[in-house]
Scaffold this motif. Structure first.
Motif, short mmCIF file in Angstrom:
data_model
loop_
_atom_site.label_atom_id
_atom_site.label_comp_id
_atom_site.label_asym_id
_atom_site.label_seq_id
_atom_site.Cartn_x
_atom_site.Cartn_y
_atom_site.Cartn_z
N LEU A 263 -117.29 66.57 105.20
CA LEU A 263 -118.57 66.37 105.04
C LEU A 263 -119.00 65.06 104.33
CD1 LEU A 263 -119.24 69.84 102.94
CD2 LEU A 263 -119.54 69.26 105.68
N VAL A 264 -119.94 64.19 105.04
CA VAL A 264 -120.40 63.00 104.34
C VAL A 264 -121.81 63.37 103.48
CG1 VAL A 264 -121.19 60.95 104.95
CG2 VAL A 264 -119.37 61.68 106.34
N LEU A 265 -121.68 63.30 102.34
CA LEU A 265 -122.51 63.71 101.41
C LEU A 265 -123.44 62.31 100.74
CD1 LEU A 265 -120.47 66.41 99.93
CD2 LEU A 265 -122.18 66.59 101.80
N ARG A 266 -124.55 62.72 100.49
CA ARG A 266 -125.18 61.39 99.50
C ARG A 266 -125.30 62.02 97.97
NH1 ARG A 266 -128.55 62.46 104.08
NH2 ARG A 266 -129.87 64.01 102.52
N ALA A 267 -123.87 61.94 97.48
CA ALA A 267 -123.56 62.61 96.27
C ALA A 267 -122.14 61.66 95.76
CB ALA A 267 -123.39 64.03 96.12
N PRO A 268 -122.30 61.43 94.47
CA PRO A 268 -121.16 60.69 93.98
C PRO A 268 -120.08 61.94 93.78
CG PRO A 268 -122.65 61.27 92.33
CD PRO A 268 -123.38 61.54 93.43
N ALA A 269 -118.71 61.43 93.50
CA ALA A 269 -117.77 62.21 93.51
C ALA A 269 -117.75 63.24 92.28
CB ALA A 269 -116.17 61.64 93.23
N GLU A 270 -118.20 62.90 91.02
CA GLU A 270 -118.44 63.58 90.06
C GLU A 270 -119.31 64.92 90.10
OE1 GLU A 270 -119.02 60.47 90.06
OE2 GLU A 270 -117.56 59.49 88.79
N PHE A 342 -110.10 71.15 98.35
CA PHE A 342 -111.11 70.32 98.45
C PHE A 342 -110.88 68.62 97.97
CE2 PHE A 342 -112.58 74.39 97.11
CZ PHE A 342 -113.86 74.51 97.84
N GLU A 343 -110.80 67.97 98.99
CA GLU A 343 -110.43 66.56 98.58
C GLU A 343 -111.79 65.75 98.66
OE1 GLU A 343 -106.34 65.19 100.68
OE2 GLU A 343 -107.49 66.65 102.04
N ILE A 344 -112.10 64.80 97.30
CA ILE A 344 -113.26 64.30 96.99
C ILE A 344 -113.20 62.92 96.68
CG2 ILE A 344 -114.91 64.51 95.23
CD1 ILE A 344 -113.80 67.30 94.46
N GLU A 345 -114.30 62.31 97.48
CA GLU A 345 -114.43 60.92 97.12
C GLU A 345 -115.97 60.77 96.93
OE1 GLU A 345 -113.01 58.31 100.26
OE2 GLU A 345 -111.23 59.50 100.50
N ASP A 346 -116.40 59.51 96.51
CA ASP A 346 -117.88 59.26 96.60
C ASP A 346 -118.44 59.41 98.08
OD1 ASP A 346 -118.18 58.82 93.79
OD2 ASP A 346 -117.66 56.54 93.98
N GLY A 347 -119.43 60.23 98.18
CA GLY A 347 -119.84 60.54 99.39
C GLY A 347 -119.36 60.97 100.48
N LEU A 348 -118.10 61.90 100.20
CA LEU A 348 -117.19 62.25 101.09
C LEU A 348 -116.49 63.52 100.71
CD1 LEU A 348 -116.30 62.03 104.09
CD2 LEU A 348 -114.16 60.72 103.04
N ARG A 375 -122.14 74.06 104.57
CA ARG A 375 -123.69 73.26 104.67
C ARG A 375 -124.32 73.63 103.33
NH1 ARG A 375 -123.30 75.40 109.88
NH2 ARG A 375 -124.69 77.26 109.39
N SER A 376 -124.07 74.88 102.80
CA SER A 376 -124.94 75.11 101.55
C SER A 376 -124.45 74.45 100.26
CB SER A 376 -124.54 76.61 101.04
OG SER A 376 -125.20 76.96 99.70
N LEU A 377 -122.96 74.15 100.45
CA LEU A 377 -122.37 73.20 99.53
C LEU A 377 -122.99 71.69 99.52
CD1 LEU A 377 -120.24 72.14 97.58
CD2 LEU A 377 -118.54 72.18 99.18
N ALA A 378 -123.24 71.21 100.76
CA ALA A 378 -123.53 70.00 101.00
C ALA A 378 -125.11 69.77 100.59
CB ALA A 378 -123.69 69.55 102.64
N ASP A 379 -125.93 70.70 100.62
CA ASP A 379 -127.37 70.94 100.27
C ASP A 379 -127.19 70.75 98.57
OD1 ASP A 379 -128.29 70.83 102.87
OD2 ASP A 379 -128.55 72.89 102.63
N TYR A 380 -126.21 71.59 98.25
CA TYR A 380 -126.22 71.85 96.40
C TYR A 380 -125.97 70.37 95.98
CZ TYR A 380 -124.97 73.34 92.03
OH TYR A 380 -124.83 73.45 90.58
N ALA A 381 -124.94 69.82 96.62
CA ALA A 381 -124.25 68.52 95.85
C ALA A 381 -125.59 67.55 96.12
CB ALA A 381 -123.00 67.99 96.68
#
Length: 398
Positions: A263-270, A342-348, A375-381
């Motif tokens: 998932l490419v997300l418009r959200a920071p890792a935190e 879950f492997e987390i980076e800024d925006g990913l 998809r719900s997780l992406a929207d929430y983040a």
């Protein structure tokens, strides 16, 4: 990636990439024309670019055509540009865009990647519905014999047509078929407005070919989508679509048969981390009925009214990685012993359910469930509002 940076460091090689950006699919003779370089020098530079996978070649009779290849620059973008969005890497971002959108008048799109797998597993991933749905949301009804009809299933849309056929099927080496019709249902499913869909439908029917070659480590996969209308709408659509599909295919095969998602997300890792490590976060995207603890060693219970529950033990909680083991519950007992990562980076976010594989009784339903809740997780983040199980129920209560 060292080979890519080395190849891009030479000005002559960048000029050759510029030439292909202006017009893709050139022969060695055409690339030499107008350049103040000997044919032998051009040939050596092209060999370096091909070794770095920045260009790929396709044989057309006696001619060898050279094409730009965006795959290694996509890899750089994933690792560096999206992670460190600084002004100093904007040049690479521009190159990524140029490579993906190059030569829009071309009638061919060529894309090459190297996958750490076997030809047999890659063939299965290209033909088996249990695989194709996972990285493409698409599957086919056909016997995979040359000349056989193909029915496409794209999400919930079914596309049939007499010209949708298998053109060539040489197991583990080469697969080719004609592209699907652009019906009104397809337009709605992929988000095309009606005028745009009508323009695509009026374009010539195109063909996609997958060439599979053994490589030093794994296989070399070259995707050739040809028969495209010069400057056509479909050329623009597949220019961005194929890199994404092939990247998901590569991730799936290199991570095994486990369910994976990226998932490419418009959200920071935190913020992503909080979504998967706090009760409020988990209740915001998975199920309202989430209880337990979130520290390593704690257990979390996820209940789904009318469907049972799932219990996981928190094994690892780091800023860039969260890992659970499924230890109980009656919703899907075949999950027991599987791991959710879950492997987390800024925006990913890279997600893996290790052990959730084709062949399990729940696989299709669980895959669809993860698709929905991720998809719900992406929207929430991104927005703070997801679509967890129980949200509609709670909203309906007085």
């Amino acid at each position: 990636m060292d080979e890519v940076f080395k190849a891009l460091a030479d000005g002559s090689r960048r000029r050759l990439l510029d030439r292909l950006n202006e017009r893709n699919g050139q022969t060695l003779r055409e690339l030499c024309a107008g350049l103040d370089m000997a044919r032998q020098s051009v040939s050596k530079h092209l060999a370096v670019l091909e070794a770095a996978n920045l260009i790929t070649t396709v044989r057309r009779g006696r001619e060898k055509l050279h094409y730009l290849n965006a795959e290694p620059v996509n890899a750089i973008a994933d690792r560096w540009i999206q992670r460190y969005d600084r002004a100093r890497v904007h040049a690479l971002a521009d190159l990524k865009t140029a490579l993906e959108q190059t030569a829009m008048a071309d009638t061919e799109f060529v894309y090459t990647t190297y996958i750490d797998t076997t030809p047999e597993r890659l063939w299965r991933a290209l033909t088996d519905p249990a695989f194709t749905r996972r990285y493409w949301n698409t599957s086919f009804d056909t016997d995979w014999a040359a000349g056989s009809p193909m029915t496409w299933h794209i999400g919930d849309v079914v596309v049939k047509g007499p010209e949708q056929v298998v053109l060539e099927a040489d197991p583990y080496r080469r697969l080719s078929y004609s592209w699907h019709d652009f019906t009104e249902d397809i337009g709605a499913a992929v988000g095309l407005d009606e005028p745009t869909r009508a323009r695509v439908a009026a374009e010539p029917r195109s063909t996609v070919t997958f060439d599979i070659e053994p490589a030093d480590t794994g296989v070399k996969l070259t995707v050739v989508h040809d028969g495209l209308a010069p400057g056509g709408v479909l050329r623009g659509l597949i220019g961005g679509g194929w890199p994404a599909v092939v990247a998901r295919l590569k991730t799936l095969l290199e991570s095994g048969d486990d369910y994976t998602a990226r998932l490419v997300l418009r959200a920071p890792a935190e913020r992503i981390h909080a979504a998967v490590t706090t009760l409020d976060g988990l209740r915001g995207w998975w199920t309202r009925d989430t209880t337990g603890g979130t520290a390593p060693g704690d257990e979390l219970r996820f209940a789904f009214e009318g469907y049972g529950s799932t219990v996981v033990r928190v094994e690892e909680d780091a800023p860039d990685r969260v890992r659970w083991t499924s230890v109980g519950g009656d919703a899907h007992p075949e999950w027991n012993g599987t791991s959710i990562v879950f492997e987390i980076e800024d925006g990913l976010l890279r997600f893996t359910h290790a052990g959730l594989r084709p062949g399990l009784d729940c696989y299709d339903a669980c895959r669809a469930g993860w698709d929905q809740f991720l998809r719900s997780l992406a929207d929430y983040a991104e927005t703070g509002t997801g679509a967890p199980f129980g949200a509609q129920r709670d909203a309906a209560r007085p």
